[in-house]
Design a protein around this motif. Structure first.
Motif, PDB file in Angstrom:
ATOM      1  N   ILE A 295       0.842  -1.211   0.000  1.00 47.74           N
ATOM      2  CA  ILE A 295       0.000   0.000   0.000  1.00 47.74           C
ATOM      3  C   ILE A 295       0.865   1.244   0.000  1.00 47.74           C
ATOM      4  O   ILE A 295       0.625   2.187  -0.772  1.00 47.74           O
ATOM      5  CB  ILE A 295      -0.943  -0.028   1.214  1.00 47.74           C
ATOM      6  CG1 ILE A 295      -1.999  -1.121   1.020  1.00 47.74           C
ATOM      7  CG2 ILE A 295      -1.603   1.332   1.416  1.00 47.74           C
ATOM      8  CD1 ILE A 295      -2.809  -1.420   2.259  1.00 47.74           C
ATOM      9  N   GLU A 296       1.897   1.268   0.824  1.00 48.47           N
ATOM     10  CA  GLU A 296       2.739   2.453   0.891  1.00 48.47           C
ATOM     11  C   GLU A 296       3.573   2.629  -0.381  1.00 48.47           C
ATOM     12  O   GLU A 296       3.864   3.757  -0.783  1.00 48.47           O
ATOM     13  CB  GLU A 296       3.610   2.415   2.135  1.00 48.47           C
ATOM     14  CG  GLU A 296       2.780   2.582   3.403  1.00 48.47           C
ATOM     15  CD  GLU A 296       3.598   2.840   4.646  1.00 48.47           C
ATOM     16  OE1 GLU A 296       4.723   2.297   4.736  1.00 48.47           O
ATOM     17  OE2 GLU A 296       3.116   3.568   5.526  1.00 48.47           O
ATOM     18  N   ALA A 297       3.918   1.535  -1.035  1.00 44.59           N
ATOM     19  CA  ALA A 297       4.602   1.644  -2.331  1.00 44.59           C
ATOM     20  C   ALA A 297       3.689   2.277  -3.365  1.00 44.59           C
ATOM     21  O   ALA A 297       4.129   3.090  -4.189  1.00 44.59           O
ATOM     22  CB  ALA A 297       5.059   0.260  -2.793  1.00 44.59           C
ATOM     23  N   ALA A 298       2.409   1.933  -3.317  1.00 46.61           N
ATOM     24  CA  ALA A 298       1.446   2.518  -4.261  1.00 46.61           C
ATOM     25  C   ALA A 298       1.251   3.995  -4.008  1.00 46.61           C
ATOM     26  O   ALA A 298       0.961   4.769  -4.936  1.00 46.61           O
ATOM     27  CB  ALA A 298       0.111   1.788  -4.152  1.00 46.61           C
ATOM     28  N   LEU A 299       1.405   4.439  -2.742  1.00 41.74           N
ATOM     29  CA  LEU A 299       1.177   5.832  -2.365  1.00 41.74           C
ATOM     30  C   LEU A 299       2.410   6.708  -2.516  1.00 41.74           C
ATOM     31  O   LEU A 299       2.309   7.934  -2.454  1.00 41.74           O
ATOM     32  CB  LEU A 299       0.725   5.908  -0.902  1.00 41.74           C
ATOM     33  CG  LEU A 299      -0.634   5.308  -0.544  1.00 41.74           C
ATOM     34  CD1 LEU A 299      -0.824   5.318   0.967  1.00 41.74           C
ATOM     35  CD2 LEU A 299      -1.759   6.069  -1.223  1.00 41.74           C
ATOM     36  N   ALA A 300       3.559   6.117  -2.732  1.00 40.95           N
ATOM     37  CA  ALA A 300       4.813   6.867  -2.715  1.00 40.95           C
ATOM     38  C   ALA A 300       4.909   7.825  -3.903  1.00 40.95           C
ATOM     39  O   ALA A 300       4.415   7.552  -4.996  1.00 40.95           O
ATOM     40  CB  ALA A 300       5.995   5.909  -2.716  1.00 40.95           C
ATOM     41  N   GLY A 301       5.568   8.942  -3.658  1.00 43.15           N
ATOM     42  CA  GLY A 301       5.830   9.900  -4.724  1.00 43.15           C
ATOM     43  C   GLY A 301       4.565  10.379  -5.404  1.00 43.15           C
ATOM     44  O   GLY A 301       3.627  10.829  -4.757  1.00 43.15           O
ATOM     45  N   THR A 302       4.543  10.269  -6.719  1.00 49.96           N
ATOM     46  CA  THR A 302       3.353  10.636  -7.490  1.00 49.96           C
ATOM     47  C   THR A 302       2.426   9.451  -7.673  1.00 49.96           C
ATOM     48  O   THR A 302       1.475   9.523  -8.452  1.00 49.96           O
ATOM     49  CB  THR A 302       3.745  11.208  -8.862  1.00 49.96           C
ATOM     50  OG1 THR A 302       4.528  10.243  -9.571  1.00 49.96           O
ATOM     51  CG2 THR A 302       4.535  12.499  -8.712  1.00 49.96           C
ATOM     52  N   GLY A 303       2.699   8.369  -6.958  1.00 52.44           N
ATOM     53  CA  GLY A 303       1.839   7.196  -7.026  1.00 52.44           C
ATOM     54  C   GLY A 303       2.255   6.229  -8.104  1.00 52.44           C
ATOM     55  O   GLY A 303       2.811   6.618  -9.131  1.00 52.44           O
ATOM     56  N   ASP A 304       2.026   4.971  -7.868  1.00 47.96           N
ATOM     57  CA  ASP A 304       2.322   3.919  -8.836  1.00 47.96           C
ATOM     58  C   ASP A 304       0.998   3.431  -9.403  1.00 47.96           C
ATOM     59  O   ASP A 304       0.253   2.700  -8.743  1.00 47.96           O
ATOM     60  CB  ASP A 304       3.080   2.782  -8.157  1.00 47.96           C
ATOM     61  CG  ASP A 304       3.612   1.748  -9.142  1.00 47.96           C
ATOM     62  OD1 ASP A 304       2.904   1.473 -10.133  1.00 47.96           O
ATOM     63  OD2 ASP A 304       4.710   1.221  -8.916  1.00 47.96           O
ATOM     64  N   ALA A 305       0.689   3.839 -10.640  1.00 44.37           N
ATOM     65  CA  ALA A 305      -0.600   3.493 -11.244  1.00 44.37           C
ATOM     66  C   ALA A 305      -0.800   1.992 -11.339  1.00 44.37           C
ATOM     67  O   ALA A 305      -1.932   1.502 -11.267  1.00 44.37           O
ATOM     68  CB  ALA A 305      -0.714   4.142 -12.628  1.00 44.37           C
TER      69      ALA A 305
END
Length: 324
Positions: A295-305
């Motif tokens: 979940i936190e990887a998906a939220l990182a930076g500008t997001g991982d689509a």
């Protein structure tokens, strides 16, 4: 007969479908969804107005960042005892209680004040929010302040439990277990049902059902507290529903971010989700800790689509475990 005993009888009649005496429903009592407060928690009910005033300040042209930051740190609408309470004051490890109230979150971030710094940075455009677009920073503040109110309701549940189970229980309607139980409702409901968790949940899938079930559990538990016994079963339901509500708000933001057609639409939804994660994390870290990394990887930076749909599915699975 003690006032708490009179109120217990009145609320018991109400829950059985009979009419409670009219004199037990005072002008100061807050009510919605079958729940009527037994204590005067109007000051607490005004706290979400701070959130509304903050967001209003941020919709000005240009946004009034300093005004919103002042409201966040110092408050305006919740005077209580010796000072005005504020969202930022609570987020900064209020009364040193966060390790007990949010143990998984505190351990995860390694800081009992984990929720205050990001909001200050978003409002001041510092740290991780340096040169982040204003609409994205505002979206984060929107989510994070709502998350703070969720966590405040969790604190009040913990206080209600502690006072009820103390060696010398405190059942007073002025500062005892029933008062804290009523504060859960006051914060969650918000002034006239606006600006708080209730209104936000009404807009997301399954949220209205959570609201209805929460107020029913609060009403059922209050009968026990007014009879001066702890509502163990009802408190467990309230705790579960506070978790579920936080997760449903977070899931809706993740879904919106994942469905966005371009970065301009995705970034604000992503930042709103990142703010809501400050409340949703407790349930995920407790029930599905391995999913928190994804979940936190998906939220990182500008997001991982590519990761956002998997993160949303992981949160949906936790909701299913709670609701099931």
């Amino acid at each position: 007969m003690r006032r708490s005993t009179l109120l217990a009888a009145a609320f018991g009649l109400s829950l059985m479908g009979l009419s409670a005496p009219a004199e037990t429903h005072e002008d100061w009592q807050l009510s919605h969804g079958g729940f009527v407060t037994a204590a005067d928690v109007r000051p607490h009910n005004a706290l979400p107005q701070d959130r509304a005033d903050m967001l209003s300040a941020l919709t000005q042209t240009p946004p009034d960042w300093a005004g919103a930051l002042t409201l966040y740190l110092w408050g305006r609408n919740f005077p209580w005892r010796d000072r005005t309470h504020a969202l930022g004051r609570f987020a900064d490890n209020y009364n040193g209680a966060m390790p007990a109230v949010l143990p998984a979150s505190v351990a995860h971030w390694g800081d009992p004040s984990f929720a205050v710094g990001p909001v200050v940075s978003a409002l001041a455009e510092t740290g991780a929010f340096y040169q982040v677009a204003p609409e994205a920073r505002i979206a984060f503040v929107e989510g994070a302040t709502l998350a703070t109110i969720v966590n405040w309701t969790r604190f009040e549940l913990a206080m209600a439990r502690r006072k009820a189970l103390a060696a010398q229980p405190n059942w007073a309607l002025t500062n005892g277990s029933p008062k804290n139980w009523n504060e859960i409702f006051a914060f969650h409901w918000g002034p006239e049902g606006q600006h708080s968790v209730h209104a936000a949940l009404e807009t997301v899938p399954g949220g209205a059902t959570v609201n209805q079930a929460l107020y029913a559990a609060l009403a059922e538990g209050q009968v026990h507290l007014l009879a001066e016994r702890w509502a163990e079963a009802e408190a467990a339901v309230v705790e579960r529903l506070l978790h579920e509500g936080a997760l449903r708000l977070f899931h809706a933001a993740l879904t919106e971010a994942g469905a966005a057609q371009d970065e301009a639409a995705r970034i604000p939804a992503l930042l709103r989700a990142r703010g809501l994660w400050l409340a949703a994390a407790e349930a995920v870290l407790t029930l599905a800790p391995d999913d928190a990394v994804q979940i936190e990887a998906a939220l990182a930076g500008t997001g991982d689509a590519a990761l956002l749909p998997f993160a949303a599915d992981a949160v949906a699975a936790v909701i299913g475990r709670l609701a099931g």
